[in-house]
Design an enzyme around this catalytic site. Structure first.
Site, PDB file in Angstrom:
ATOM      1  N   ARG A   1     -68.102  13.868 -31.684  1.00  0.00           N
ATOM      2  CA  ARG A   1     -67.421  12.595 -31.414  1.00  0.00           C
ATOM      3  C   ARG A   1     -67.501  11.706 -32.651  1.00  0.00           C
ATOM      4  NH1 ARG A   1     -72.246  11.316 -28.079  1.00  0.00           N
ATOM      5  NH2 ARG A   1     -71.113  11.946 -26.212  1.00  0.00           N
TER       6      ARG A   1
ATOM      7  N   GLY B   1     -81.151  14.592 -26.714  1.00  0.00           N
ATOM      8  CA  GLY B   1     -81.668  15.837 -26.167  1.00  0.00           C
ATOM      9  C   GLY B   1     -80.735  17.025 -26.299  1.00  0.00           C
TER      10      GLY B   1
ATOM     11  N   GLY C   1     -84.224  10.603 -25.517  1.00  0.00           N
ATOM     12  CA  GLY C   1     -83.779  10.575 -26.900  1.00  0.00           C
ATOM     13  C   GLY C   1     -82.609  11.536 -26.992  1.00  0.00           C
TER      14      GLY C   1
ATOM     15  N   ASP D   1     -79.464   3.435 -22.189  1.00  0.00           N
ATOM     16  CA  ASP D   1     -79.346   4.398 -23.285  1.00  0.00           C
ATOM     17  C   ASP D   1     -77.897   4.841 -23.490  1.00  0.00           C
ATOM     18  OD1 ASP D   1     -80.143   5.670 -20.682  1.00  0.00           O
ATOM     19  OD2 ASP D   1     -79.539   7.476 -21.738  1.00  0.00           O
TER      20      ASP D   1
ATOM     21  N   ASP E   1     -70.273   8.689 -24.473  1.00  0.00           N
ATOM     22  CA  ASP E   1     -71.108   9.573 -23.666  1.00  0.00           C
ATOM     23  C   ASP E   1     -70.583   9.663 -22.230  1.00  0.00           C
ATOM     24  OD1 ASP E   1     -73.025  11.441 -23.367  1.00  0.00           O
ATOM     25  OD2 ASP E   1     -74.718  10.078 -23.289  1.00  0.00           O
TER      26      ASP E   1
END
Length: 457
Positions: free
Chosen positions: A183, A96, A94, A258, A268
């Site tokens: 971001r 983190g 999730g 993810d 990411d």
């Protein structure tokens, strides 16, 4: 708290994510940092969401101390999701070391998220400290600016604030400087968000999530075919993303479920790299021993992730319409990669089999000649491949002869060196900051990248 709602009609704060309900996220608090030194603010992106008039003091208050933006989320939200990590399912992940900080509408009316990285621990931090190194923030800034210039749909690095912390890391010299990054992206709903609901067999929440994504990302209502329509959109948008990665020569490095946003926007950035040459086996992550996410396998990886979304959507949909949507990936990718390569080369496609044959000739020449990707597209922009690139491009030169150029002879960018972003350049830029606190080379590089973006556009 700065009350923008009283100051002007902009920005346009939102709280759309709350419609999903608290089963999708956890309310968290941001870390408190010993220092908050503003290192980067993206005023070009800020203008699109009405935050460009904010002074530096208010900027740091919001993006370094996480004071809420009036009218948006009253507290940060750590989003819940699962995911396949290198094809191994992990239900214990999730947000983190980041959270959803705020939502706003951009100047085109799209819902945009401001999400953090390095903002502290959450319920999903496991054994991590929830922090981000300053080098990691600089690397993400370089990746997003380069990809935006190369027409890749990407999140944008909105803010970098150095935190005054000394962090210990196993994969870089330590102690190293800490930072918090914000971001700007078109949503943070991942394929892994759907996987979590399928894992929990939560059909009601799955239907709610599908409705949210169709409405917010694709401006469509829900309906009896909602799941298949959403999958169709994700397939076409992620096929486009994979194609533009190829044209950019970019290797994301960690294309886990993810890390795939269902809006089709790349985000990411960890161990990314730009490939120096057209080598399909080139990898970015030192831990990708099998080459699962190698340069030439990214489309395959993203298609596999779309298959996992389809499996998750079986919670609320029959299989046939989902299979039909999945089957569109290959065609969408081939069309998109052709368009993307012609765009970067600066010529207008003619259509049909001629375009495919031309692209095959260009790719064949790149593999055989081993020339640098950035140098090739820079010097060949407009469709005229230099003779000194060798005979490997003989077929490509002949194939390109009937294509019209969109090169502007008045643009001085083409007279200088190409804007590239190979690993040695990244390390040199970071070294100037790390050893001398000299940010000038980084800012000059970013200016050159934006010059390339303007020339290509």
């Amino acid at each position: 708290m700065v009350d923008f709602t009283q100051a002007s009609a902009r920005p346009r704060p939102e709280r759309a994510i709350e419609a999903l309900g608290d089963a999708f996220y956890d309310e968290v608090a941001g870390a408190r940092f010993s220092q908050t030194i503003l290192r980067w603010r993206n005023d070009r992106a800020a203008e699109q969401v009405g935050l460009d008039s904010m002074d530096d003091e208010a900027w740091v208050a919001h993006f370094g101390r996480f004071e809420p933006i009036a009218g948006s989320l009253p507290a940060p939200l750590a989003l819940r999701y699962h995911g396949h990590q290198f094809r191994t399912y992990n239900p214990e992940i999730g947000d983190g070391r980041g959270f959803l900080f705020a939502q706003l509408r951009d100047d085109a009316g799209r819902l945009m998220d401001l999400g953090t990285k390095g903002s502290g621990q959450t319920p999903y931090s496991r054994f991590g400290d929830g922090r981000l190194t300053l080098k990691g923030a600089v690397r993400e800034l370089l990746a997003t600016e380069m990809l935006e210039a190369l027409n890749v749909p990407t999140s944008r690095t909105f803010s970098i604030i150095e935190t005054g912390e000394a962090l210990e890391r196993n994969d870089e010299p330590s102690p190293t400087r800490g930072a918090v990054l914000v971001r700007l992206s078109h949503g943070h709903i991942r394929i892994g968000t759907f996987q979590r609901l399928a894992y929990l067999r939560d059909a009601e929440s799955m239907a709610t999530l599908v409705e949210y994504c169709l409405k917010q990302f694709y401006d469509e209502p829900a309906g009896p075919d909602a799941a298949a329509r959403l999958l169709g959109h994700v397939v076409s948008q992620t096929a486009l993303l994979a194609a533009r990665y190829m044209a950019a020569g970019f290797v994301h490095g960690v294309l886990n479920t993810d890390n795939i946003n269902v809006s089709g926007e790349s985000f990411d950035y960890g161990p990314w790299r730009f490939a120096p040459t057209w080598d399909p086996g080139f990898t970015a992550a030192y831990f990708d021993h099998a080459g699962l996410y190698a340069f030439g396998r990214q489309a395959e990886a993203i298609h596999w992730n779309c298959m996992q979304l389809a499996v998750s959507l079986r919670t609320i949909s029959e299989a046939p319409p989902l299979i039909e949507a999945l089957d569109g990936f290959s065609h969408a990718y081939q069309a998109a990669v052709t368009d993307a390569l012609f765009w970067r080369l600066g010529v207008t496609p003619l259509g049909g089999d001629r375009d495919r044959a031309t692209i095959e000739a260009i790719e064949r020449g790149l593999r055989e000649a081993g020339v640098g990707i950035d140098a090739f597209f820079h010097r060949s922009f407009g469709g005229d491949i230099p003779a000194d690139f060798g005979s490997a491009f003989a077929d490509a030169r002949a194939a390109l002869s009937p294509y019209a150029s969109r090169k502007s002879r008045s643009d001085s960018y083409w007279e200088g060196p190409p804007a590239s972003m190979l690993i040695d350049e990244v390390e040199t830029l970071w070294s100037a900051i790390d050893q001398r606190d000299d940010w000038t080379p980084l800012m000059e590089k970013l200016s050159h990248i934006r010059m390339m973006g303007q020339a290509l556009a």
